[in-house]
Design a protein around this motif. Structure first.
Motif, PDB file in Angstrom:
ATOM      1  N   UNK A 231      69.884  49.837  -7.007  1.00  0.00           N
ATOM      2  CA  UNK A 231      70.317  49.557  -8.414  1.00  0.00           C
ATOM      3  C   UNK A 231      70.050  50.512  -9.461  1.00  0.00           C
ATOM      4  N   UNK A 232      68.745  51.204  -9.277  1.00  0.00           N
ATOM      5  CA  UNK A 232      68.576  52.095 -10.452  1.00  0.00           C
ATOM      6  C   UNK A 232      69.581  53.379 -10.266  1.00  0.00           C
ATOM      7  N   UNK A 233      69.746  53.681  -8.933  1.00  0.00           N
ATOM      8  CA  UNK A 233      70.491  55.135  -8.735  1.00  0.00           C
ATOM      9  C   UNK A 233      71.848  54.890  -8.977  1.00  0.00           C
ATOM     10  N   UNK A 234      72.470  53.623  -8.685  1.00  0.00           N
ATOM     11  CA  UNK A 234      73.888  53.174  -8.904  1.00  0.00           C
ATOM     12  C   UNK A 234      74.056  53.106 -10.511  1.00  0.00           C
ATOM     13  N   UNK A 235      72.929  52.787 -11.225  1.00  0.00           N
ATOM     14  CA  UNK A 235      73.171  52.830 -12.763  1.00  0.00           C
ATOM     15  C   UNK A 235      73.180  54.468 -13.274  1.00  0.00           C
ATOM     16  N   UNK A 236      72.404  55.276 -12.623  1.00  0.00           N
ATOM     17  CA  UNK A 236      72.575  56.628 -12.778  1.00  0.00           C
ATOM     18  C   UNK A 236      73.886  57.148 -12.857  1.00  0.00           C
ATOM     19  N   UNK A 237      74.406  56.990 -11.414  1.00  0.00           N
ATOM     20  CA  UNK A 237      75.462  57.420 -10.939  1.00  0.00           C
ATOM     21  C   UNK A 237      76.937  57.013 -12.034  1.00  0.00           C
ATOM     22  N   UNK A 238      76.463  55.790 -12.604  1.00  0.00           N
ATOM     23  CA  UNK A 238      77.731  55.290 -13.718  1.00  0.00           C
ATOM     24  C   UNK A 238      77.761  56.305 -14.884  1.00  0.00           C
ATOM     25  N   UNK A 239      76.600  56.240 -15.352  1.00  0.00           N
ATOM     26  CA  UNK A 239      76.241  56.960 -16.512  1.00  0.00           C
ATOM     27  C   UNK A 239      76.252  58.434 -16.538  1.00  0.00           C
ATOM     28  N   UNK A 240      76.318  59.053 -15.149  1.00  0.00           N
ATOM     29  CA  UNK A 240      76.637  60.473 -14.944  1.00  0.00           C
ATOM     30  C   UNK A 240      77.989  60.667 -14.453  1.00  0.00           C
ATOM     31  N   UNK A 241      78.916  59.477 -14.562  1.00  0.00           N
ATOM     32  CA  UNK A 241      80.220  59.578 -14.095  1.00  0.00           C
ATOM     33  C   UNK A 241      80.340  60.174 -12.704  1.00  0.00           C
ATOM     34  N   UNK A 250      79.203  53.425  -1.258  1.00  0.00           N
ATOM     35  CA  UNK A 250      79.629  55.107  -0.798  1.00  0.00           C
ATOM     36  C   UNK A 250      79.098  56.307  -1.796  1.00  0.00           C
ATOM     37  N   UNK A 251      79.331  56.023  -3.122  1.00  0.00           N
ATOM     38  CA  UNK A 251      78.667  56.846  -4.284  1.00  0.00           C
ATOM     39  C   UNK A 251      77.461  57.154  -3.912  1.00  0.00           C
ATOM     40  N   UNK A 252      76.683  56.007  -3.507  1.00  0.00           N
ATOM     41  CA  UNK A 252      74.965  56.142  -3.399  1.00  0.00           C
ATOM     42  C   UNK A 252      74.855  56.923  -2.250  1.00  0.00           C
ATOM     43  N   UNK A 253      75.534  56.626  -1.006  1.00  0.00           N
ATOM     44  CA  UNK A 253      75.285  57.354   0.235  1.00  0.00           C
ATOM     45  C   UNK A 253      75.508  58.848  -0.003  1.00  0.00           C
ATOM     46  N   UNK A 254      76.579  59.250  -0.743  1.00  0.00           N
ATOM     47  CA  UNK A 254      76.828  60.799  -0.862  1.00  0.00           C
ATOM     48  C   UNK A 254      75.715  61.220  -1.597  1.00  0.00           C
ATOM     49  N   UNK A 255      75.252  60.976  -2.726  1.00  0.00           N
ATOM     50  CA  UNK A 255      74.383  61.342  -3.613  1.00  0.00           C
ATOM     51  C   UNK A 255      72.910  61.435  -2.868  1.00  0.00           C
ATOM     52  N   UNK A 256      72.676  60.458  -2.066  1.00  0.00           N
ATOM     53  CA  UNK A 256      71.347  60.296  -1.385  1.00  0.00           C
ATOM     54  C   UNK A 256      71.553  61.452  -0.186  1.00  0.00           C
ATOM     55  N   UNK A 257      72.483  61.720   0.383  1.00  0.00           N
ATOM     56  CA  UNK A 257      72.454  62.830   1.305  1.00  0.00           C
ATOM     57  C   UNK A 257      72.391  64.087   0.598  1.00  0.00           C
ATOM     58  N   UNK A 258      73.485  64.465  -0.385  1.00  0.00           N
ATOM     59  CA  UNK A 258      73.416  65.534  -0.990  1.00  0.00           C
ATOM     60  C   UNK A 258      72.064  66.012  -1.893  1.00  0.00           C
ATOM     61  N   UNK A 259      71.436  64.931  -2.205  1.00  0.00           N
ATOM     62  CA  UNK A 259      70.079  65.187  -3.010  1.00  0.00           C
ATOM     63  C   UNK A 259      68.923  65.830  -1.961  1.00  0.00           C
TER      64      UNK A 259
END
Length: 281
Positions: A231-241, A250-259
């Protein structure tokens, strides 16, 4: 009835069958020309649907009038009829025409027998009756209904290929037993992503137990991961567009692997999000 009536019921019944066969062949040709998926016109197999969704129990409902368009599959006769219960060959012609003749003469036709899964129905007995009802332009039919409860909601199933993602989602939820809103919100489009996400959550849970020195069961890990990580990560993803056209999972999985690949860290902060934004651009 939405059929041509010559006044000779036997001849009309024969014409009914030939018309249904012609429509089935034309439908196959149309699907081929449109390059539709191979399974678009195939009846859904009951056993595969229940296996993908996870069987929980069943109960007798009794006689009901059901919509013909809610009947999408079969227990064991999928090769004789297509998805709209049009005959796929002349193999069923003799019995089919007998039933069509009886219907045209106004004779009593016994109820069919079906399994109900959500809003979908699967024929146990009565495939020819369903086919004739479709050919005669009817919209409903009387059926003896047995309701089957499943672990997953069957909504969204249209074709046989849809069962794959349901099956992977069921396995994911066995590994990561989310509940309520959490269960509904973590959704991906590619079936294989459920396997990867399951591995990710299990690894996250292992690190959590190492950090705390305490054993947690799957339900506790799933809850902790969703509330303190997802939930916190998805919130940040929305704020960061950074969600884009993906689902949030899917967005969470992408940034988790890229991070981890770019920065070699499991933490989340402004520097991480900025690096990911730069990576996308």
């Amino acid at each position: 009835m939405n059929t041509r009536d010559t006044g000779f019921p036997r001849a009309d019944a024969e014409h009914d069958f030939l018309r249904a066969r012609r429509r089935q062949v034309l439908s196959r040709l149309s699907n081929w020309l449109r390059r539709e998926p191979d399974d678009v016109n195939i009846m859904l197999p009951f056993a595969e649907v229940v296996e993908a969704l996870g069987w929980e129990g069943e109960r007798r409902v009794g006689l009901r009038v059901i919509r013909l368009d809610s009947i999408v599959g079969s227990v064991d006769r999928g090769r004789d009829f297509d998805r709209r219960f049009r005959p796929t060959s002349g193999r069923v012609r003799q019995r089919w025409e007998r039933l069509a003749l009886a219907s045209r003469r106004g004779e009593a036709i016994p109820p069919i027998e079906v399994y109900r899964v959500g809003e979908l129905h699967f024929v146990i007995d009565g495939h020819h009756r369903v086919s004739v009802a479709h050919a005669l332009g009817l919209t409903s039919i009387e059926a003896s209904v047995t309701e089957v409860r499943t672990k997953l909601d069957p909504s969204g199933i249209r074709y046989r290929g849809d069962l794959i993602i349901k099956d992977y989602r069921r396995l994911f939820l066995e590994r990561v037993p989310l509940t309520g809103q959490a269960r509904a919100s973590v959704v991906v489009s590619d079936p294989w992503d459920y396997a990867q996400l399951g591995e990710h959550v299990e690894a996250w849970g292992f690190r959590l137990m190492q950090d705390e020195g305490v054993f947690h069961d799957r339900a506790t890990i799933a809850k902790q991961w969703y509330e303190t990580e997802y939930v916190p990560v998805v919130r940040m993803l929305r704020q960061a567009d950074l969600v884009g056209d993906r689902t949030e999972a899917e967005a969470y999985m992408w940034v988790a692997s890229e991070r981890y690949r770019l920065i070699r860290t499991h933490r989340w902060d402004d520097d991480v999000m900025e690096a990911l934004r730069s990576r996308r651009e």
